[in-house]
Design a protein around this motif. Structure first.
Motif, PDB file in Angstrom:
ATOM      1  N   MET A  83       0.836  -1.201   0.000  1.00  0.00           N
ATOM      2  CA  MET A  83       0.000   0.000   0.000  1.00  0.00           C
ATOM      3  C   MET A  83       0.868   1.246   0.000  1.00  0.00           C
ATOM      4  O   MET A  83       0.914   2.005   0.947  1.00  0.00           O
ATOM      5  CB  MET A  83      -0.906  -0.004   1.235  1.00  0.00           C
ATOM      6  CG  MET A  83      -1.979  -1.066   1.141  1.00  0.00           C
ATOM      7  SD  MET A  83      -2.987  -1.121   2.638  1.00  0.00           S
ATOM      8  CE  MET A  83      -1.895  -1.952   3.748  1.00  0.00           C
ATOM      9  N   ILE A  84       1.610   1.399  -1.055  1.00  0.00           N
ATOM     10  CA  ILE A  84       2.495   2.556  -1.164  1.00  0.00           C
ATOM     11  C   ILE A  84       2.107   3.357  -2.389  1.00  0.00           C
ATOM     12  O   ILE A  84       1.092   3.086  -3.006  1.00  0.00           O
ATOM     13  CB  ILE A  84       3.984   2.128  -1.232  1.00  0.00           C
ATOM     14  CG1 ILE A  84       4.186   1.118  -2.380  1.00  0.00           C
ATOM     15  CG2 ILE A  84       4.383   1.492   0.094  1.00  0.00           C
ATOM     16  CD1 ILE A  84       5.646   0.771  -2.587  1.00  0.00           C
ATOM     17  N   GLY A  85       2.953   4.317  -2.745  1.00  0.00           N
ATOM     18  CA  GLY A  85       2.585   5.271  -3.786  1.00  0.00           C
ATOM     19  C   GLY A  85       2.092   4.631  -5.079  1.00  0.00           C
ATOM     20  O   GLY A  85       1.038   4.957  -5.571  1.00  0.00           O
ATOM     21  N   ARG A  86       2.893   3.710  -5.600  1.00  0.00           N
ATOM     22  CA  ARG A  86       2.497   3.148  -6.886  1.00  0.00           C
ATOM     23  C   ARG A  86       1.610   1.938  -6.690  1.00  0.00           C
ATOM     24  O   ARG A  86       1.979   0.979  -6.028  1.00  0.00           O
ATOM     25  CB  ARG A  86       3.728   2.756  -7.685  1.00  0.00           C
ATOM     26  CG  ARG A  86       4.071   3.778  -8.742  1.00  0.00           C
ATOM     27  CD  ARG A  86       5.238   3.379  -9.547  1.00  0.00           C
ATOM     28  NE  ARG A  86       6.334   2.962  -8.699  1.00  0.00           N
ATOM     29  CZ  ARG A  86       7.541   2.744  -9.190  1.00  0.00           C
ATOM     30  NH1 ARG A  86       7.762   2.910 -10.470  1.00  0.00           N
ATOM     31  NH2 ARG A  86       8.501   2.340  -8.407  1.00  0.00           N
TER      32      ARG A  86
END
Lengths: 861, 174
Positions: free
Chosen positions: A424-427
């Motif tokens: 669940m990160i930016g990309r």
């Protein structure tokens, strides 16, 4: 009281909890619905794919089931419902059989005697009501005999005796009653009966594989009393001191046994017969009705194969849908997870979305499928003599439904698991290797759908060859053969009269007689001129006596060249052929090597006691007769060195025979006439009208009729059913595959739009975009095409391996037999081209039409 | 001011095909309430990684993150999800609004997931502050780049989070 209060409080707590859960569920459902609504195009496509795949499953399964059941019913109606038969039994067998629980029904026929006809032996006797029932023996006209003095006969038996089919007419027959111990001892009794019924053909159709004693089935039925009266009459004819006795009528038993008991029943019956038959003549093994109950893979019965294909197609299509939607779904779900959606909430949302689309698909799919099934059955099924059987195999449907749901579940589960794995990160979009793997998977599934389509087209197009060949064969076999007894001939005027009968499509007269044939360079002949060393023909006739008597013998086959041009292809030689300047020499293409006469041949005509009557030297042309030429099949066409000449030439030969001499059936000075006449009729009708008129005409003109129409009609109908089954089921499979493919390609197109738009912004032209799409489509379709052929040959080889014992022969050998079989069935380049076009053009055009969206300009944002 | 978020010895190691990559090596920091912090550094220095760990989007290889005294790294997925939607707000580099929901639903999504109804007055205040009146029924794909950003800020602002995490500099938006 306190318990009641406690109960109320706890119930309220549970209800509150449930209400919170329901409320929470309704929130999730609301989110799912909003998602569906926003992505309405994708959702609609998904729904349509689900709906169509499900209703198509119902249609295909029902149709395949219905066709299969109708085919099965047709076989039972033609070959009888009984499973076991004892064609030569004894009276005590019935008692034993009656005590067996597995014997569901026992039908009995009794053979009292036989009648000799121009067409062979006719069995005369009785049948009981059980046999009429399980044998599905019925009358086409009239009824079974009820009173003494009545007889019911099959149509071809009546024709063979020279009678027409008028009910109520007097039929006089010479009945041979078996007497004494030798099977060749008979007493002959002449009897006159009143014809009360025409029995639907069965005696020539039923196949008794263990009928060692060649017992005849009763195609002429009388009452029991009438039959016993024959026996009494025969007994009175025996002289007191002759030592002869009348043999008892032979009972024939036909037994119905349910499927689960057949193995046991066969074992017990054979065991019983082994003991009961000791020191007696007759059958030692029970006959099995293998034609009505074909085991293994019968030609044309592809029910199971199509079921597996449908199930596989359903599974793959749903997985394919899931894979195509994977990137967008994982993105959305990952964002929701980052905002704070828990795993349970995410799972519920997925389930809700699937349920909102899937449940209506099932609920609408069932009635839609049922409606389409009913419509399709009416439009397409040809049932012949049985009513169309509508059958929805609920068990199979349920299994496929479970598979369908499992596929949906698995594809959603894959997305769920992948979503949880995506950090669940930016990309939130899969990149690098993962993105490549997903693309590979997606392409793989689409190619798999194309492969299923290919297999459907190829399997249908190729497997239909065999039943189509058989339909042509039985349609082109002469349904009636007209001759005259005692070697007499049929006049051209008789033949012309037959041609005018309604329902008769064509009449072909011909003559075949023995001649001597020789040519320059001919090796010293073996019998019948079948000169090839080691050929099958030479082995058959390799005896001293025959070699002396029949040296250089060949057939002379005289025809009207206009009627047989399609068989012999005269070309420019037709004029010379007509005038008798050339004859054709037939060489069969049967794998044997035959020496070929070059140029002139000498035809020698012999009379009684091998007296040479005349000789003619004529020019010759070779005609190669392929193995699978079936039209107007006459044995002599396939015999090596048969000389084919024109009627004109034969007229001249007959005219020039020495006075008073006879050559075969022709006397000197006789007018030319036919030895036999083939009469072709429309096989599609199942009534007797043509038969009746034909039989009447033949009777009035004193010519004999052999009626095979009903028999050939049965064979043809069986293969027609097989072809219908193949084409319709195959078409269903292909249409399902194509529509699901279109749906998946549409979804893929939606996902590809952005990347194509970006490329267009960068500078890709429409033409380049078009080529890119075309190239990818051709690679996919081409790859699937090659894979489809490979799958087909592997599948057929596998079926053959399971059906036949090839010993230690390798796969290549089996493949060779498959290819040889295809050639024999008439697989040509033309057929290959048609199959290829249907395969390649249809999906390529469809895919390109769907993908043309990608060549349009749009909003890159 | 009391400490709102406390990071203790945060290590983060990624296993990649080339071997191990150490993104964070024992970072410890305390963030106070009502503070505005900017984490700056070179590209690839671990800024986003640190932010994601602080926000509960990712777990450290070792170390702890205490938020209001609770170690969020030790919470179950369910509890961390609840924690995120009640106490955290994220503005990502790519915004990552949900294309299938309109602006209002995007803004109220954390509350929906928490089964709470939005405070309409506060909602209107936030919308008004960021100039999104009249745009609430639109979808992210129908908004300009700036409006998309504002949608993100609304989403995080609306839930009255304790902490906002922004994945980029926001000079171009209001």
């Amino acid at each position: 009281m306190w318990f009641f209060e406690f109960y109320i409080i706890e119930t309220v707590k549970v209800l509150n909890l449930l209400l919170r859960k329901v409320t929470s569920l309704s929130d999730i459902l609301n989110l799912a619905c909003l998602r569906i609504r926003r992505k309405w195009k994708n959702s609609l496509l998904f729904f349509l794919v689900l709906l169509f795949s499900f209703s198509s499953v119902i249609v295909s399964v029902s149709l395949v089931g219905s066709i299969s059941l109708t085919n099965a019913e047709y076989r039972l109606n033609t070959y009888g419902e009984w499973y076991f038969a004892i064609p030569y039994g004894y009276d005590n067998y019935k008692d034993w059989l009656s005590k067996k629980d597995w014997a569901e029904s026992i039908g009995t026929a009794k053979s009292y005697g036989t009648i000799i006809s121009s067409d062979g032996i006719i069995g005369l006797g009785t049948i009981d009501s059980e046999l009429a029932d399980i044998g599905r023996i019925r009358t086409d006209q009239g009824r079974f005999p009820l009173e003494d003095g009545e007889i019911a006969m099959e149509a071809d038996s009546l024709s063979a005796l020279g009678y027409d089919y008028t009910l109520g007419q007097e039929i006089t027959v010479s009945v041979m009653i078996p007497a004494g111990e030798s099977p060749y001892d008979f007493l002959m009794i002449e009897k006159t009966y009143t014809l009360c019924g025409i029995i639907h053909e069965y005696s020539n159709l039923w196949y008794l594989d263990r009928n060692e004693s060649n017992q005849t089935l009763n195609s002429a039925l009388v009452t029991e009393a009438e039959a016993m009266e024959l026996i009494e009459q025969a007994k009175k004819m025996i002289m007191a001191d002759s030592g002869l006795s009348i043999r008892s009528p032979v009972p024939q038993y036909f037994i119905s046994v349910s499927e689960e008991n057949r193995e046991l029943a066969e074992e017990q019956i054979n065991g019983y017969l082994a003991v009961a038959r000791k020191d007696r003549n007759g059958d030692v093994l029970v006959s099995v009705n293998s034609v009505a109950y074909p085991g293994g893979v019968k030609s044309g019965d592809y029910n199971d194969f199509y079921m597996y294909i449908i199930a596989f197609l359903t599974f793959v299509s749903i997985l394919c849908l899931g894979i195509i939607q994977l990137p967008s779904d994982t993105h959305s779900f990952s964002v929701l997870r980052s905002i704070g959606m828990s795993k349970v909430q995410l799972c519920l949302m997925q389930l809700s979305e699937t349920a909102v689309l899937g449940i209506p698909a099932i609920l609408l799919g069932i009635p839609l499928g049922a409606l389409l099934t009913r419509f399709s059955l009416r439009m397409t099924l040809y049932s012949g003599s049985v009513p169309i059987q509508v059958y929805i195999p609920f068990q199979t449907l349920f299994s496929i439904l479970v598979l369908w749901l499992a596929a949906i579940f698995i594809s959603r589960l894959i997305i769920f698991i992948l979503t949880l794995r995506v950090p669940m990160i930016g990309r939130f979009r899969p990149n690098g290797a993962k993105s490549g793997r997903i693309r590979l998977l997606r392409n793989g599934f689409i190619v798999l759908l194309l492969c299923v389509y290919t297999l459907g087209v190829i399997f249908t197009g190729v497997q239909a060859l065999n039943p189509e060949r058989k339909i042509r064969y039985w349609s082109n076999m002469s349904h009636y053969v007209v001759t005259k007894l005692g070697g007499a001939t049929v006049s051209p005027s008789d033949a012309a009269a037959l041609k005018n009968i309604p329902g008769v499509s064509d009449v072909y007269g011909f003559s075949e007689e023995w001649i001597g044939l020789s040519y320059e360079g001919m090796s010293e002949g073996r019998v019948y001129l079948f000169a090839a060393e080691g050929s099958d023909w030479a082995d058959m006739f390799d005896t001293e006596n025959e070699e002396t008597e029949f040296r250089n013998r060949a057939y002379l086959f005289a025809i009207n060249e206009n009627d047989w041009a399609d068989i012999f292809d005269f070309g420019e030689d037709i004029t010379d052929f007509h005038s008798g300047e050339i004859v054709l020499i037939c060489i069969p293409e049967d794998g044997n090597e035959y020496e070929r006469p070059e140029g002139e041949v000498k035809l020698s005509f012999y009379g009684d006691k091998e007296k040479l009557l005349s000789e003619y030297t004529v020019d010759s042309r070779i005609r190669y007769i392929p193995e699978n030429v079936f039209e107007r099949t006459v044995a002599c066409i396939r015999t090596p060195y048969t000389a084919v000449c024109s009627e004109q030439f034969l007229k001249r030969i007959i005219g020039e025979l020495p006075e008073g001499e006879r050559w075969g059936r022709f006397k000197s000075g006789q007018d030319f006439e036919y030895g036999r006449v083939f009469v072709m009729a429309d096989l599609n009708s199942d009534d007797l009208s043509t038969d009746i008129v034909l039989a009447n005409t033949c009777k009035n003109r004193g010519i004999w009729l052999s009626n095979r129409r009903q028999e050939y009609l049965s064979y043809k109908q069986e293969n027609v059913q097989a072809v219908i089954m193949l084409y319709f089921s195959g078409t269903c499979i292909c249409v399902i595959a194509l529509m699901i493919l279109c749906g998946n390609i549409s979804l893929e197109t939606e996902n590809e739009k952005r990347s194509f738009l970006i490329k267009r912004c960068i500078g890709m032209s429409r033409r380049q975009a078009g080529f890119s799409i075309l190239g990818k489509t051709l690679i996919r379709c081409g790859g699937a095409y090659a894979a489809g052929w490979l799958m087909y040959f592997s599948l057929v080889a596998l079926i053959k391996t399971n059906t036949y014992d090839y010993g230690d022969k390798g796969f290549l050998y089996i493949l060779q037999t498959v290819i040889n079989g295809l050639k024999y069935d008439g697989f040509t380049l033309g057929r290959f081209a048609v199959i290829s076009c249907i395969y390649l053009i249809v999906p390529i055009v469809l895919i390109l039409l769907v993908k043309k969206e990608l060549r349009k300009d749009g909003d890159i944002k | 001011m009391s400490v709102l978020i406390s990071a203790k010895e945060i290590h983060k190691v990624y296993n990649v095909s080339a071997g191990e990559v150490s993104a964070l090596r024992g970072i410890s920091y305390d963030f106070e309430e009502k503070g505005f912090y900017a984490i700056v550094g070179r590209s690839g220095s671990g800024k986003s990684t640190f932010l994601h760990i602080l926000g509960g989007l990712d777990k450290p290889t070792s170390g702890s993150v205490f938020i209001e005294g609770e170690d969020v790294c030790k919470l179950s997925d369910e509890k961390r999800s609840v924690f995120r939607r009640r106490h955290m707000g994220f503005v990502f580099q790519q915004y990552n609004l949900l294309d299938e929901y309109d602006v209002r639903n995007n803004i109220c999504m954390p509350l929906k997931l928490d089964k709470r109804k939005p405070d309409e007055n506060f909602y209107r205040e936030v919308i008004g502050m960021l100039g999104l009146e009249g745009k609430t029924k639109k979808y992210p794909s129908e908004l300009s780049g700036g409006r998309t950003a504002e949608g993100c800020y609304c989403q995080v602002g609306h839930i009255k989070t304790e902490a906002y995490y922004c994945g980029r500099a926001h000079g171009e938006s209001g």
